[in-house]
Write a protein that holds these residues in place. Structure first.
Motif, PDB file in Angstrom:
ATOM      1  N   ILE A   1       0.857  -1.187   0.000  1.00  0.00           N
ATOM      2  CA  ILE A   1       0.000   0.000   0.000  1.00  0.00           C
ATOM      3  C   ILE A   1       0.888   1.231   0.000  1.00  0.00           C
TER       4      ILE A   1
ATOM      5  N   ARG B   1      -3.297   0.262  -3.585  1.00  0.00           N
ATOM      6  CA  ARG B   1      -2.797  -1.077  -3.277  1.00  0.00           C
ATOM      7  C   ARG B   1      -2.277  -1.671  -4.589  1.00  0.00           C
TER       8      ARG B   1
ATOM      9  N   ARG C   1       0.704   5.400   0.343  1.00  0.00           N
ATOM     10  CA  ARG C   1      -0.156   6.487   0.823  1.00  0.00           C
ATOM     11  C   ARG C   1       0.299   7.806   0.233  1.00  0.00           C
TER      12      ARG C   1
ATOM     13  N   ASN D   1      -4.104  11.605   2.136  1.00  0.00           N
ATOM     14  CA  ASN D   1      -4.631  10.387   2.730  1.00  0.00           C
ATOM     15  C   ASN D   1      -5.196   9.413   1.699  1.00  0.00           C
TER      16      ASN D   1
ATOM     17  N   SER E   1       0.623   0.584   5.668  1.00  0.00           N
ATOM     18  CA  SER E   1      -0.682   0.939   6.200  1.00  0.00           C
ATOM     19  C   SER E   1      -0.732   0.449   7.637  1.00  0.00           C
TER      20      SER E   1
ATOM     21  N   ARG F   1      -4.897   6.238  -0.867  1.00  0.00           N
ATOM     22  CA  ARG F   1      -4.127   4.999  -0.799  1.00  0.00           C
ATOM     23  C   ARG F   1      -4.300   4.221  -2.095  1.00  0.00           C
TER      24      ARG F   1
END
Length: 107
Positions: free
Chosen positions: A35, A45, A37, A41, A98, A43
């Motif tokens: 993940i 994957r 970032r 905020n 994360s 994200r």
């Protein structure tokens, strides 16, 4: 069925990413993902290749396979799959990870 580990030169091919004494293991099973970032905020994957000192883990590419968020150690090398590109990801970046994800995998 193929016996494990299956040797190809210095490599040992295995389903599970367990260390062996006589070679570098290339494995699957975990379906690693990382993940990243962003500042706002957000994200993302990404499925990834994960190479440690003794074991390398390959990603899964199927839509039904799932994945496990990894926690790479210092010195590990991670390559994320972003569309049709494979991108090196610095594991010491503050954008990696994360906090508190229960599916996080460590070695």
């Amino acid at each position: 069925m193929v016996p494990e580990p299956s040797a190809i030169g210095p490599l040992r091919l295995c389903h599970h990413p367990d260390c062996v004494a006589d070679g570098y293991v290339i494995a699957g099973h975990l379906h690693p993902a990382i993940i990243l970032r962003g500042r706002a905020n957000e994200r993302v994957r990404l499925a990834c290749y994960w190479f440690g000192e003794l074991v390398g883990v390959l990603p899964a590419f199927g839509s039904f396979t799932g994945s496990a968020i990894i926690s790479p150690a210092a010195g590990d090398r991670v390559f994320g799959i972003a569309g049709e590109s494979v991108v090196g990801i610095p594991v010491d970046s503050p954008a990696v990870g994360s906090v508190g994800d229960p599916r996080r995998v460590t070695r």
